[in-house]
Scaffold this active site. Structure first.
Site, PDB file in Angstrom:
ATOM      1  CB  SER A  67      -0.968   0.016   1.186  1.00  0.00           C
ATOM      2  OG  SER A  67      -2.054  -0.849   0.937  1.00  0.00           O
ATOM      3  CB  ALA A  68       4.407   2.111   0.334  1.00  0.00           C
TER       4      ALA A  68
END
Length: 388
Positions: A67-68
């Site tokens: 999710s970065a």
């Protein structure tokens, strides 16, 4: 631990914390980089490129950051907004007519970016092939009825963010998120980061694997609050359903998955690229390149959502596409904006300190928003800055 790379004078605490991550916190292969006022001051790597392997991590090793990815992908709609090509206050349906069903007519573009759209899950999870085909995901979120009145509350759109953002950008520009990122951001800045990994770069990407924190971590082994644990354990909870929008979970080492464009979850890159990217969102980096105007930088860090998160079951804060500093995701300061990746990765900018930060790892822990290894590096960076 044989850690390689460079550290500018005064930033040695970051190197010490990075080494300790391997010795105490169970890192297998990882990299960390920091830009300060547009200049690279930390660029370190160590361990093995595969979490369960022996081949050493090299200067060019890249990893999936889960999710970065969202923080990098968010630069695409903000750049389009900066250029007058995407109105954040326009209804999503003005770009995507098929979306205007089931009570979604008033959902704004900025609601999507700030996790206020009310569509964090799907009535039927998509297979990995459907998630990646560029069609099924958009159809599913367009048909989905919201789980709450859009715009009134927020909840982390862990997987559905991919298809919401992808289709918005496609409808507004005729181009994919990955292609805009590659051509308008990554190539001009020289970033080793991809949403949709080219076959020519596949050789440099290490394999990720889940790990348990070692017993030597001692008091650093944390236990989530009961309500959080219950939400993740309950298959009918919105929490579980949000993360299971792709079911079963995809193999993140599968070349087909890595080649897909999923701006919520499958970005691949180096820590150096993440730090340089965030440095360029707040100012000019080494060769004169930048991404955002000062007005867009201010917008990226502006709070749009705050308080109880319907999905993560803790208090979270979001700007348009970025997670903001708070107890659930501590960054450098209240001015910071960026995004963690479930399992460990973290990247952010801090405009007040002039910092762009990136950390990637192949050892995926059970952390969601505040991994102990990433937090140790952030604390070390804060300590280094306090003495300068």
């Amino acid at each position: 631990m044989d850690v390689r790379g460079t550290v500018a004078e005064g930033f040695e605490p970051v190197r010490d914390a990075f080494v300790r991550n391997f010795e105490v916190l169970g890192d297998r292969g990882a990299a960390v980089a920091v830009y300060r006022d547009g200049r690279k001051v930390v660029d370190l790597w160590g361990g093995t490129r595969d979490a369960e392997g022996t081949e050493p991590w090299t200067e060019g090793t890249a990893q999936i950051v889960r999710s970065a990815t969202k923080g990098v992908a968010a630069a695409v709609p903000l750049l389009l907004h900066q250029r007058g090509l995407l109105d954040l206050d326009a209804p999503v349906g003005s770009y995507w007519p098929e979306f205007k069903t089931g009570g979604k007519e008033r959902i704004l573009v900025r609601d999507v970016l700030a996790h206020r759209a009310g569509i964090p899950a799907l009535d039927r999870g998509l297979s990995a092939a459907e998630a990646a085909d560029g069609v099924s995901g958009a159809r599913a979120v367009a048909a989905q009825q919201p789980f709450w009145e859009p715009g009134t509350e927020h909840g982390y759109h862990a997987q559905t963010y991919s298809w919401l953002l992808s289709e918005l950008v496609l409808r507004a520009t005729g181009r994919t998120v990955g292609s805009v990122l590659a051509e308008e951001i990554a190539e001009p800045l020289g970033l080793e980061f991809w949403i949709g990994l080219p076959e020519t770069e596949a050789h440099r990407v290490g394999r990720v694997a889940p790990v348990e924190p070692p017993e030597s971590a001692g008091m650093l082994r944390t236990r989530p609050r009961r309500n959080v644990s219950e939400a993740y354990a309950d298959p009918d909870s919105l929490t579980r359903r949000a993360f299971a929008a792709i079911a079963p979970l995809p193999d993140e080492n599968d070349p087909a998955y890595r080649a897909a464009e999923l701006p919520a979850s499958n970005g691949i890159g180096t820590a150096r690229a993440l730090a340089r990217f965030y440095g360029a969102t707040i100012g000019v980096v080494e060769d004169g390149a930048r991404i955002f105007t000062p007005a867009t930088t201010e917008l990226a860090g502006r709070e749009h959502s705050a308080g109880p998160d319907r999905v993560l079951v803790v208090n979270t804060r979001f700007g348009p596409g970025y997670m903001l500093h708070g107890p659930a995701s501590p960054l450098l300061s209240p001015a910071s904006f960026g995004h963690p990746g479930r399992g460990g990765s973290l990247a952010f900018a801090d405009p007040e300190a002039g910092i762009g930060f990136g950390y990637v790892t192949n050892a995926l822990a059970k952390s969601v928003t505040a991994d102990p290894r990433a937090q140790a590096l952030v604390r070390a960076l804060k300590s280094a800055l306090s003495t300068r």
